[in-house]
Scaffold this motif. Sequence first.
Motif, short mmCIF file in Angstrom:
data_model
loop_
_atom_site.label_atom_id
_atom_site.label_comp_id
_atom_site.label_asym_id
_atom_site.label_seq_id
_atom_site.Cartn_x
_atom_site.Cartn_y
_atom_site.Cartn_z
N ALA A 53 0.90 -1.03 0.18
CA ALA A 53 0.02 -0.14 0.08
C ALA A 53 0.85 1.19 0.09
N GLY A 54 1.86 1.20 0.86
CA GLY A 54 2.95 2.28 0.74
C GLY A 54 3.51 2.67 -0.66
N LEU A 57 0.88 4.00 -2.70
CA LEU A 57 0.35 5.54 -2.28
C LEU A 57 1.30 6.28 -3.06
N MET A 61 -0.20 7.15 -6.87
CA MET A 61 -1.10 8.08 -6.21
C MET A 61 -0.26 9.40 -5.96
N LEU A 63 2.13 10.51 -4.09
CA LEU A 63 2.34 11.11 -2.94
C LEU A 63 3.90 11.33 -2.54
N LYS A 64 4.74 10.69 -3.20
CA LYS A 64 6.04 10.95 -3.12
C LYS A 64 6.36 12.36 -3.68
N ALA A 71 0.96 14.07 2.45
CA ALA A 71 1.49 13.07 3.01
C ALA A 71 1.27 13.06 4.71
N PHE A 74 -2.28 11.78 5.49
CA PHE A 74 -2.36 10.52 5.26
C PHE A 74 -1.72 10.09 6.65
#
Length: 102
Positions: A53-54, A57, A61, A63-64, A71, A74
């Motif tokens: 999941a990380g 994400l 998605m 997020l990075k 972040a 989340f």
Amino acid sequence: MSDHKSHHIIPFGVYIKVLSLLLVLTAITVAAAQVNFGPWNTVIAMGIASIKAGFVLAFFMHLKYDNRLFAVCFGTGVFFLMVMYFFTWLDIVTRIKFENIL
């Protein structure tokens, strides 16, 4: 004037590497399901799923590469979810005898 920030373009190779890693982690999950780890079966499966999941994400998605505020939001949600799980576990442990859990 345009207030849009430039978007980070992730190379296609990064997507392929992350996909490959997710497939390897899925194979590890299937292999771990074939072994009896006793009460640790769920912990191991959830650990691998959390890692997967990380990566989803972070890369799929975006997020990075996005604003760090997303972040933090989340992470705050995950923190409070863990607090809720902890208090639920604490409630269960205080209501039943510990010998019955194992």
